[in-house]
Design a protein around this motif. Structure first.
Motif, PDB file in Angstrom:
ATOM      1  N   LEU A   1       0.827  -1.202   0.000  1.00  0.00           N
ATOM      2  CA  LEU A   1       0.000   0.000   0.000  1.00  0.00           C
ATOM      3  C   LEU A   1       0.859   1.248   0.000  1.00  0.00           C
ATOM      4  CD1 LEU A   1      -2.842   1.191   0.140  1.00  0.00           C
ATOM      5  CD2 LEU A   1      -2.696   1.067   2.640  1.00  0.00           C
ATOM      6  N   LYS A   2       1.969   1.203   0.753  1.00  0.00           N
ATOM      7  CA  LYS A   2       2.875   2.351   0.805  1.00  0.00           C
ATOM      8  C   LYS A   2       3.517   2.606  -0.556  1.00  0.00           C
ATOM      9  CE  LYS A   2       6.884   4.173   3.275  1.00  0.00           C
ATOM     10  NZ  LYS A   2       6.258   5.480   3.502  1.00  0.00           N
ATOM     11  N   VAL A   3       3.871   1.526  -1.247  1.00  0.00           N
ATOM     12  CA  VAL A   3       4.464   1.668  -2.585  1.00  0.00           C
ATOM     13  C   VAL A   3       3.472   2.308  -3.547  1.00  0.00           C
ATOM     14  CG1 VAL A   3       5.349   0.395  -4.573  1.00  0.00           C
ATOM     15  CG2 VAL A   3       6.036  -0.273  -2.253  1.00  0.00           C
ATOM     16  N   LEU A   4       2.216   1.854  -3.489  1.00  0.00           N
ATOM     17  CA  LEU A   4       1.186   2.414  -4.359  1.00  0.00           C
ATOM     18  C   LEU A   4       0.953   3.890  -4.062  1.00  0.00           C
ATOM     19  CD1 LEU A   4      -1.437  -0.496  -4.398  1.00  0.00           C
ATOM     20  CD2 LEU A   4       0.141   0.169  -6.232  1.00  0.00           C
ATOM     21  N   THR A   5       1.024   4.255  -2.792  1.00  0.00           N
ATOM     22  CA  THR A   5       0.863   5.653  -2.405  1.00  0.00           C
ATOM     23  C   THR A   5       1.982   6.505  -2.967  1.00  0.00           C
ATOM     24  OG1 THR A   5      -0.261   5.024  -0.356  1.00  0.00           O
ATOM     25  CG2 THR A   5       0.644   7.243  -0.462  1.00  0.00           C
ATOM     26  N   GLU A   6       3.209   5.992  -2.885  1.00  0.00           N
ATOM     27  CA  GLU A   6       4.359   6.722  -3.414  1.00  0.00           C
ATOM     28  C   GLU A   6       4.258   6.875  -4.932  1.00  0.00           C
ATOM     29  OE1 GLU A   6       6.487   8.272  -1.638  1.00  0.00           O
ATOM     30  OE2 GLU A   6       5.695   7.506   0.237  1.00  0.00           O
ATOM     31  N   LEU A   7       3.822   5.817  -5.612  1.00  0.00           N
ATOM     32  CA  LEU A   7       3.665   5.884  -7.068  1.00  0.00           C
ATOM     33  C   LEU A   7       2.555   6.851  -7.456  1.00  0.00           C
ATOM     34  CD1 LEU A   7       4.071   2.117  -8.068  1.00  0.00           C
ATOM     35  CD2 LEU A   7       5.740   3.969  -8.325  1.00  0.00           C
ATOM     36  N   LYS A   8       1.528   6.946  -6.609  1.00  0.00           N
ATOM     37  CA  LYS A   8       0.438   7.886  -6.862  1.00  0.00           C
ATOM     38  C   LYS A   8       0.984   9.315  -6.911  1.00  0.00           C
ATOM     39  CE  LYS A   8      -1.955   9.309  -3.424  1.00  0.00           C
ATOM     40  NZ  LYS A   8      -2.861   9.386  -2.252  1.00  0.00           N
ATOM     41  N   TYR A   9       1.847   9.649  -5.958  1.00  0.00           N
ATOM     42  CA  TYR A   9       2.443  10.982  -5.941  1.00  0.00           C
ATOM     43  C   TYR A   9       3.452  11.158  -7.078  1.00  0.00           C
ATOM     44  CZ  TYR A   9       0.401  11.875  -1.338  1.00  0.00           C
ATOM     45  OH  TYR A   9      -0.463  12.074  -0.301  1.00  0.00           O
ATOM     46  N   LEU A  10       4.159  10.094  -7.404  1.00  0.00           N
ATOM     47  CA  LEU A  10       5.178  10.171  -8.449  1.00  0.00           C
ATOM     48  C   LEU A  10       4.552  10.406  -9.816  1.00  0.00           C
ATOM     49  CD1 LEU A  10       8.201   9.900  -9.145  1.00  0.00           C
ATOM     50  CD2 LEU A  10       7.805   7.454  -9.471  1.00  0.00           C
ATOM     51  N   PHE A  11       3.475   9.667 -10.105  1.00  0.00           N
ATOM     52  CA  PHE A  11       2.830   9.765 -11.413  1.00  0.00           C
ATOM     53  C   PHE A  11       1.751  10.842 -11.471  1.00  0.00           C
ATOM     54  CE2 PHE A  11       3.819   4.992 -11.699  1.00  0.00           C
ATOM     55  CZ  PHE A  11       5.061   5.243 -12.247  1.00  0.00           C
ATOM     56  N   LYS A  12       1.491  11.508 -10.329  1.00  0.00           N
ATOM     57  CA  LYS A  12       0.440  12.536 -10.283  1.00  0.00           C
ATOM     58  C   LYS A  12      -0.850  11.950 -10.864  1.00  0.00           C
ATOM     59  CE  LYS A  12       4.051  15.853 -11.510  1.00  0.00           C
ATOM     60  NZ  LYS A  12       4.454  16.954 -12.406  1.00  0.00           N
ATOM     61  N   ARG A  13      -1.463  11.037 -10.160  1.00  0.00           N
ATOM     62  CA  ARG A  13      -2.507  10.149 -10.686  1.00  0.00           C
ATOM     63  C   ARG A  13      -3.571  10.848 -11.520  1.00  0.00           C
ATOM     64  NH1 ARG A  13      -6.253   8.736  -5.426  1.00  0.00           N
ATOM     65  NH2 ARG A  13      -6.149  10.805  -4.452  1.00  0.00           N
TER      66      ARG A  13
END
Length: 286
Positions: free
Chosen positions: A2-14
């Motif tokens: 879940l933490k990884v997905l959260t970080e990717l959400k911020y990285l990719f600007k969902r």
């Protein structure tokens, strides 16, 4: 996980990645309907388009984050990006950006060269010309960024037919003009952030009143775009003109607004509604 997905959400600007890839899909369906083509003949190309667009946009956004890590830590709205928090090492972020960009471009090339060309134009103008060359130096950086967003529907159209056609060209012009008021509204709403970052956004450098005038000019120009479109019913022209006039009235309200930030919130929300309704009209009446 879940933490990884959260970080990717911020990285990719969902929301940004979806907003930039969606016009490619809409451009595809506008062309499909206009040319009376069958989806079954293009289903594989459609999958390549969706995945390729998401990857190349995601790659561009990731590289944008990598390049702007120093200013992102100065802004409230970007402080949670992994480039600021350090939860993902910077070399890994750079690698993700490069790999996504390359694979996305390859997938678009598998469709045809024109789709790949527009994918590359969008990527290059956003990562190199916008992020690296102009965003920290010139207020007209927004115009460069608008080019990268405006070519995405042309990617979708190019899956079906050449973009040397009045409809994709008109959508390109609409997308280009639309992005200035949309971006300026964000810049007014987040003016403190942009002031702290030092990025050369128009409201920060020239002031809010100049920005309001520019907004009115760009939205006024949208009134003339339907004149170049051919092959649609009279109802299409009536409805899109009403849409343009309504947004122009909202832009003019800025001249009398006593609370500029509140008006900018309305302009921002109306820009999203405008884009959704504009694409709906193009798809329905194709």
């Amino acid at each position: 996980m879940l933490k990884v997905l959260t970080e990717l959400k911020y990285l990719f600007k969902r929301f940004v990645i979806i907003a930039n890839a969606a016009p490619a899909v809409l451009g595809f369906f506008i062309a499909l309907r206009y040319h009376d083509a069958y989806f079954t003949d293009y289903w594989l190309d459609f999958i390549l388009l969706v995945v390729g667009a998401l990857m190349i946009v995601g790659g561009a956004l990731t590289l944008n984050n990598w390049l702007e890590a120093d200013v992102d830590r100065l802004m409230e709205r970007t402080k949670n990006r992994p480039t600021v928090t350090g939860t993902i090492p910077m070399p890994i972020i750079l690698l993700i950006g490069i790999v996504l960009s390359f694979v996305g471009e390859v997938l678009l090339w598998l469709i045809n060269w024109e789709v790949a060309l527009y994918g590359f134009i969008g990527w290059f103008t956003y990562v190199v010309v916008y992020t690296m060359w102009t965003k920290r130096r010139f207020t007209w950086n927004t115009h460069i960024g608008s080019i990268s967003g405006a070519v995405t529907p042309m990617m979708g159209w190019a899956v079906i037919d050449s973009t040397f056609h009045v409809i994709p060209i008109s959508i390109f012009i609409i997308m280009f003009l639309w992005q200035m008021p949309h971006t300026y509204a964000i810049a007014i709403r987040k003016q403190e952030d942009y002031t702290n970052s030092g990025l050369q956004m128009l409201p920060v450098v020239k002031g809010k009143r100049v920005t309001i005038r520019r907004n009115a000019i760009y939205i006024a120009l949208l009134l003339f775009v339907p004149l170049m479109v051919r092959g649609y019913s009279s109802l299409f022209y009536i409805l899109i003109t009403i849409l343009n006039v309504a947004w122009f009235i909202i832009a003019l309200a800025g001249f009398k607004a006593t609370n500029i930030k509140k008006w900018a919130n309305i302009l921002f929300a109306s820009s999203l509604a405008y884009l959704l309704l504009m694409y709906t009209l193009y798809v329905v009446f194709a």
